[in-house]
Design an enzyme around this catalytic site. Structure first.
Site, short mmCIF file in Angstrom:
data_model
loop_
_atom_site.label_atom_id
_atom_site.label_comp_id
_atom_site.label_asym_id
_atom_site.label_seq_id
_atom_site.Cartn_x
_atom_site.Cartn_y
_atom_site.Cartn_z
N LYS A 158 10.09 2.51 5.89
CA LYS A 158 11.28 3.34 6.15
C LYS A 158 10.86 4.75 6.58
O LYS A 158 9.92 5.33 6.03
CB LYS A 158 12.16 3.42 4.89
CG LYS A 158 12.42 2.06 4.27
CD LYS A 158 13.37 2.10 3.10
CE LYS A 158 13.34 0.77 2.35
NZ LYS A 158 12.25 0.66 1.38
N HIS A 180 15.91 5.66 6.32
CA HIS A 180 16.01 5.54 4.86
C HIS A 180 17.38 5.96 4.33
O HIS A 180 17.89 5.41 3.35
CB HIS A 180 14.90 6.36 4.20
CG HIS A 180 14.46 5.84 2.88
ND1 HIS A 180 13.15 5.74 2.50
CD2 HIS A 180 15.17 5.35 1.83
CE1 HIS A 180 13.07 5.24 1.27
NE2 HIS A 180 14.29 5.00 0.84
N ASP A 236 8.45 -4.72 0.61
CA ASP A 236 9.32 -3.63 1.05
C ASP A 236 8.69 -2.28 0.68
O ASP A 236 8.55 -1.97 -0.50
CB ASP A 236 10.70 -3.75 0.39
CG ASP A 236 11.64 -2.69 0.90
OD1 ASP A 236 12.26 -2.90 1.95
OD2 ASP A 236 11.73 -1.61 0.26
N TYR A 253 7.68 6.59 -0.85
CA TYR A 253 7.21 6.03 -2.14
C TYR A 253 5.78 6.49 -2.47
O TYR A 253 5.29 6.29 -3.57
CB TYR A 253 7.27 4.50 -2.14
CG TYR A 253 8.63 3.89 -1.89
CD1 TYR A 253 9.79 4.66 -2.03
CD2 TYR A 253 8.78 2.56 -1.53
CE1 TYR A 253 11.04 4.11 -1.79
CE2 TYR A 253 10.02 2.00 -1.28
CZ TYR A 253 11.15 2.78 -1.41
OH TYR A 253 12.38 2.22 -1.16
#
Ligand code: A2P
Length: 297
Positions: free
Chosen positions: A77, A110, A44, A49
């Site tokens: 996302k 997201h 994921d 990130y």
């Protein structure tokens, strides 16, 4: 690896490696270890990130060696600053380039809130509908096999379902025994929307600083002792037992292995009752602190 059928006709492994808070320097090794050594088949990711390039380099090294691309389920996302429809495809292609992939298995919005391009926390005049329609186009083009949402509340989904041509395959939300959100989980599942649990261990490091620590909970620990498993394994088994998909993050090889070793025991009804009684609506991820927006009311 056990899988769950999505409403898009694709299947998702019920346990995956979470990558939020993996530092760029450790992300590639964690993903490579999970896939090549520990048996994971689901990763994921998200552009926010800021570790997708490192993950992509690791993935490229694995294809055709440890695993084949089609054996692995990869999620990413779309970040809130890319919600204007004309930005969506570019953002998706950027993620594909970072991850060195030709398609995503799942692409999620997201959050249910748009920000102005490049302006974190500043809301933009873009409705969820506009962004969702752009995501549907990505699915039609084959850039994402399934599309879905994350952090969506019931009412966001109720509204989205009035116009969606493609129903979201997944809603990914914060779920663990201290924040069980049983009604939202049941409602999504009744609607045929699979639910993914992020922070399924109660974000141990984040919670360590203050507040109750899920993995130290005496009830979870007692159940763990009885089954000769760890507290983390109890939380993950509980997540899968209630029909959700769990994506624990770890940078540590031992814990990466521990977190997938959760399929060899079954909770009793008594265990389930005890864990379900732990809920205290304790949310670890609440953007009021970051954006000043009372997203969850
Ligand atoms: P680490 O990366 O050092 O293993 P969540 O997915 O709920 O956010 O939890 C992730 C946090 O929990 C990370 O800080 C991770 O640290 C830690 N963690 C992951 N797996 C375990 C485990 N099996 N036991 C204890 N802590 C864990």
């Amino acid at each position: 690896m056990r899988e769950k059928q999505l409403n898009s006709s694709h299947a998702i492994p019920v346990l995956g490696l979470g990558t939020w808070k993996l530092r760029p320097a450790e992300a590639g090794a964690a993903v490579a270890y999970a896939l090549a050594q520990a048996g994971y088949r689901h990763v994921d990711c998200a552009s926010i990130y800021e570790n997708q390039a490192e993950i992509g380099a690791a993935l490229e090294g694995l294809w055709g060696q440890a695993v084949k691309r089609e054996q692995v389920f990869i999620t990413s996302k779309l970040w809130n600053t890319d919600y204007r429809p004309e930005r969506v495809e570019r953002a998706c292609r950027q993620t594909l380039a970072e991850l060195r992939l030709e398609y995503l298995d799942l692409y999620l919005m997201h959050w249910g809130i748009a920000f102005k391009p490049g302006r974190e926390g500043i809301t933009d005049a873009v409705s969820i509908r506009e962004t969702w329609t752009a995501l549907e186009e990505l699915a039609q083009k084959g850039l994402a096999k399934s599309i879905g949402v994350a952090n969506f509340t019931t009412m966001m989904l109720v509204d989205l379902l009035t116009y969606a041509k493609i129903k979201p395959a997944v809603n990914q939300i914060e779920l663990h025994p201290y924040n069980a959100q049983a009604e939202l989980v049941a409602w999504c599942q009744d609607e045929g929307i699979a639910v993914t649990a992020y922070s399924p261990l109660g974000s141990w490091r984040m919670a360590r600083k203050q507040g109750p620590k899920l993995l130290d909970d005496p009830i979870i620990k007692a159940i763990a002792e009885k089954h000769k498993k760890t507290a983390a394994q109890i939380c993950l088994n509980w997540a899968i037992d209630r029909g959700t998909i769990a994506i624990p993050k770890s940078a540590n090889p031992e814990r990466i292995r521990e977190n997938i070793d959760v399929f060899d025991f079954e909770l009793t009804d008594e265990d389930r009752g005890a864990i379900n009684s732990l809920n205290r609506n304790y949310r670890l991820v609440n953007p009021i602190g970051w954006w000043g927006i009372p997203y969850f009311g």
